[in-house]
Design a protein around this motif. Sequence first.
Motif, PDB file in Angstrom:
ATOM      1  N   UNK A 242     -38.277 -45.046   5.245  1.00 19.48           N
ATOM      2  CA  UNK A 242     -37.627 -44.656   3.996  1.00 19.48           C
ATOM      3  C   UNK A 242     -38.475 -45.053   2.791  1.00 19.48           C
ATOM      4  N   UNK A 243     -38.972 -46.288   2.797  1.00 20.45           N
ATOM      5  CA  UNK A 243     -39.790 -46.755   1.681  1.00 20.45           C
ATOM      6  C   UNK A 243     -41.100 -45.972   1.613  1.00 20.45           C
ATOM      7  N   UNK A 244     -41.777 -45.822   2.742  1.00 19.11           N
ATOM      8  CA  UNK A 244     -43.058 -45.106   2.763  1.00 19.11           C
ATOM      9  C   UNK A 244     -42.908 -43.677   2.246  1.00 19.11           C
ATOM     10  N   UNK A 245     -41.896 -42.975   2.731  1.00 19.33           N
ATOM     11  CA  UNK A 245     -41.720 -41.584   2.329  1.00 19.33           C
ATOM     12  C   UNK A 245     -41.339 -41.463   0.860  1.00 19.33           C
ATOM     13  N   UNK A 246     -40.554 -42.407   0.346  1.00 19.86           N
ATOM     14  CA  UNK A 246     -40.171 -42.338  -1.060  1.00 19.86           C
ATOM     15  C   UNK A 246     -41.331 -42.675  -1.981  1.00 19.86           C
ATOM     16  N   UNK A 247     -42.203 -43.575  -1.559  1.00 24.44           N
ATOM     17  CA  UNK A 247     -43.412 -43.847  -2.343  1.00 24.44           C
ATOM     18  C   UNK A 247     -44.295 -42.605  -2.387  1.00 24.44           C
ATOM     19  N   UNK A 248     -44.487 -41.965  -1.235  1.00 25.95           N
ATOM     20  CA  UNK A 248     -45.294 -40.742  -1.203  1.00 25.95           C
ATOM     21  C   UNK A 248     -44.641 -39.627  -2.012  1.00 25.95           C
ATOM     22  N   UNK A 249     -43.329 -39.539  -1.941  1.00 24.20           N
ATOM     23  CA  UNK A 249     -42.625 -38.514  -2.715  1.00 24.20           C
ATOM     24  C   UNK A 249     -42.821 -38.765  -4.216  1.00 24.20           C
ATOM     25  N   UNK A 250     -42.700 -40.031  -4.629  1.00 24.45           N
ATOM     26  CA  UNK A 250     -42.900 -40.360  -6.038  1.00 24.45           C
ATOM     27  C   UNK A 250     -44.330 -40.053  -6.480  1.00 24.45           C
ATOM     28  N   UNK A 251     -45.291 -40.340  -5.623  1.00 23.92           N
ATOM     29  CA  UNK A 251     -46.677 -39.986  -5.949  1.00 23.92           C
ATOM     30  C   UNK A 251     -46.799 -38.482  -6.158  1.00 23.92           C
ATOM     31  N   UNK A 252     -46.096 -37.717  -5.316  1.00 24.27           N
ATOM     32  CA  UNK A 252     -46.118 -36.264  -5.465  1.00 24.27           C
ATOM     33  C   UNK A 252     -45.484 -35.820  -6.778  1.00 24.27           C
ATOM     34  N   UNK A 253     -44.427 -36.494  -7.202  1.00 22.20           N
ATOM     35  CA  UNK A 253     -43.796 -36.179  -8.489  1.00 22.20           C
ATOM     36  C   UNK A 253     -44.756 -36.462  -9.634  1.00 22.20           C
ATOM     37  N   UNK A 254     -45.406 -37.616  -9.578  1.00 25.63           N
ATOM     38  CA  UNK A 254     -46.354 -37.975 -10.634  1.00 25.63           C
ATOM     39  C   UNK A 254     -47.472 -36.947 -10.723  1.00 25.63           C
ATOM     40  N   UNK A 264     -52.392 -45.467  -5.502  1.00 27.67           N
ATOM     41  CA  UNK A 264     -51.995 -46.243  -4.335  1.00 27.67           C
ATOM     42  C   UNK A 264     -50.734 -45.659  -3.698  1.00 27.67           C
ATOM     43  N   UNK A 265     -50.618 -45.857  -2.382  1.00 22.60           N
ATOM     44  CA  UNK A 265     -49.391 -45.526  -1.658  1.00 22.60           C
ATOM     45  C   UNK A 265     -48.832 -46.789  -1.009  1.00 22.60           C
ATOM     46  N   UNK A 266     -49.124 -47.946  -1.616  1.00 20.90           N
ATOM     47  CA  UNK A 266     -48.630 -49.214  -1.085  1.00 20.90           C
ATOM     48  C   UNK A 266     -47.110 -49.247  -1.121  1.00 20.90           C
ATOM     49  N   UNK A 267     -46.527 -49.892  -0.126  1.00 23.17           N
ATOM     50  CA  UNK A 267     -45.065 -49.940  -0.025  1.00 23.17           C
ATOM     51  C   UNK A 267     -44.496 -51.301  -0.432  1.00 23.17           C
ATOM     52  N   UNK A 268     -45.335 -52.160  -0.987  1.00 22.87           N
ATOM     53  CA  UNK A 268     -44.868 -53.464  -1.465  1.00 22.87           C
ATOM     54  C   UNK A 268     -45.343 -53.681  -2.894  1.00 22.87           C
ATOM     55  N   UNK A 269     -44.681 -54.592  -3.595  1.00 24.19           N
ATOM     56  CA  UNK A 269     -45.085 -54.928  -4.942  1.00 24.19           C
ATOM     57  C   UNK A 269     -44.296 -54.167  -5.995  1.00 24.19           C
ATOM     58  N   UNK A 270     -44.495 -54.527  -7.276  1.00 22.45           N
ATOM     59  CA  UNK A 270     -43.751 -53.912  -8.382  1.00 22.45           C
ATOM     60  C   UNK A 270     -43.957 -52.402  -8.469  1.00 22.45           C
ATOM     61  N   UNK A 271     -45.182 -51.956  -8.201  1.00 18.29           N
ATOM     62  CA  UNK A 271     -45.458 -50.526  -8.276  1.00 18.29           C
ATOM     63  C   UNK A 271     -44.629 -49.731  -7.284  1.00 18.29           C
ATOM     64  N   UNK A 272     -44.490 -50.263  -6.079  1.00 18.06           N
ATOM     65  CA  UNK A 272     -43.698 -49.581  -5.061  1.00 18.06           C
ATOM     66  C   UNK A 272     -42.237 -49.512  -5.472  1.00 18.06           C
ATOM     67  N   UNK A 273     -41.715 -50.604  -6.062  1.00 17.99           N
ATOM     68  CA  UNK A 273     -40.326 -50.617  -6.505  1.00 17.99           C
ATOM     69  C   UNK A 273     -40.086 -49.574  -7.592  1.00 17.99           C
ATOM     70  N   UNK A 274     -41.018 -49.438  -8.510  1.00 15.93           N
ATOM     71  CA  UNK A 274     -40.890 -48.439  -9.565  1.00 15.93           C
ATOM     72  C   UNK A 274     -40.898 -47.035  -8.974  1.00 15.93           C
ATOM     73  N   UNK A 275     -41.724 -46.828  -7.963  1.00 14.01           N
ATOM     74  CA  UNK A 275     -41.793 -45.502  -7.344  1.00 14.01           C
ATOM     75  C   UNK A 275     -40.525 -45.165  -6.567  1.00 14.01           C
ATOM     76  N   UNK A 276     -39.884 -46.174  -5.988  1.00 14.31           N
ATOM     77  CA  UNK A 276     -38.625 -45.922  -5.304  1.00 14.31           C
ATOM     78  C   UNK A 276     -37.578 -45.425  -6.302  1.00 14.31           C
ATOM     79  N   UNK A 277     -37.559 -46.037  -7.485  1.00 11.88           N
ATOM     80  CA  UNK A 277     -36.642 -45.587  -8.528  1.00 11.88           C
ATOM     81  C   UNK A 277     -36.980 -44.186  -9.008  1.00 11.88           C
TER      82      UNK A 277
END
Length: 316
Positions: A242-254, A264-277
């Motif tokens: 779920x986290x991995x796919x949502x990070x990739x999805x957010x990257x696609x939105x950006x 980055x497509x990292x799934x940890x850290x502040x950047x990943x949390x922002x991408x989940x949102x």
Amino acid sequence: MNGTGETTTRVVTEWTPEAKADFRQRVTVGRHNLHERPEFSDEALARLIDRHPRELTDFCTMGELADGKDSWRAGDPGDYGGDELIEAVRRGKLWINLRRAMTDDPELYPIFEGMITDLQRLNPGYRPLNFESGILISSPTAQVFLHSDVSETVLWHVRGKKRIRIYPATEPYVSDAHMEAILHHEQTEDLPFDPRWDADCEAVDLEPGMFTSWPLHGPHRVQNLDGLNVSVTMEVVTTDSLVKNNVLYANGVMRRKFGWTPKSAKTTGPGALMKLGLSKLAKTMWKEDKPMPKSERTFDIDPDAPTGFRERRKAG
């Protein structure tokens, strides 16, 4: 579940310490008893086809490996019943996908419940968030071209023989760009393929009573080797997927909405949390309902034809 909280349907019969250690991280193989159950006989499968919703059933054919993924086509079963469709698959070159059959059909769900319960019992800490499970019925010469699933996958083989080749979940076999396009419904899960990549794959020859799993997004292709093939697919959503796919999805939105290039497509850290949102917000604001390719039906099932189907005449 029985009164003790244990399932009454045990499915997994062999799961080694090595498989337990590698589960979800590497290619793993175990054994089950689905092939011994009457629910997977010709007669039972024919009745399942008859009662399963046609809108959740795919009928497809395909070319040879050299013809590539574009030779994968959808067809129309017409008014044929399950017995006739099983015979068409046995004689021809066809692939039937009964989507969600294991999770939706009341006769099969207790078996599926046993499968999930066994995986959780044998792998402490394994807690799927959601899952979907169907049944594949395919011809002795059928194949599935290279593709990458968005969910974690477990393939339980029940009848016939098939070879699955699993490739590393890295470039050049699959890229973040591929997964972004898949998650944004811009393409199917099919991937470009180079035959030279077979030198890098891990091949598993599946016989009745075997099941296998592999890491998230691991590209794979399947080649039937003998007999009418029947397999149960299990697509599992976990916290990791779920986290991995949502990070990739957010990257696609950006990339698509703002013209930015994510680094980055990292799934940890502040950047990943922002991408989940961002992913959650984007799915609310920009609902994507694009039709997937290969939905046009180009042939009709025909149990009397050598291939199990006949081509439709093109208009004009």
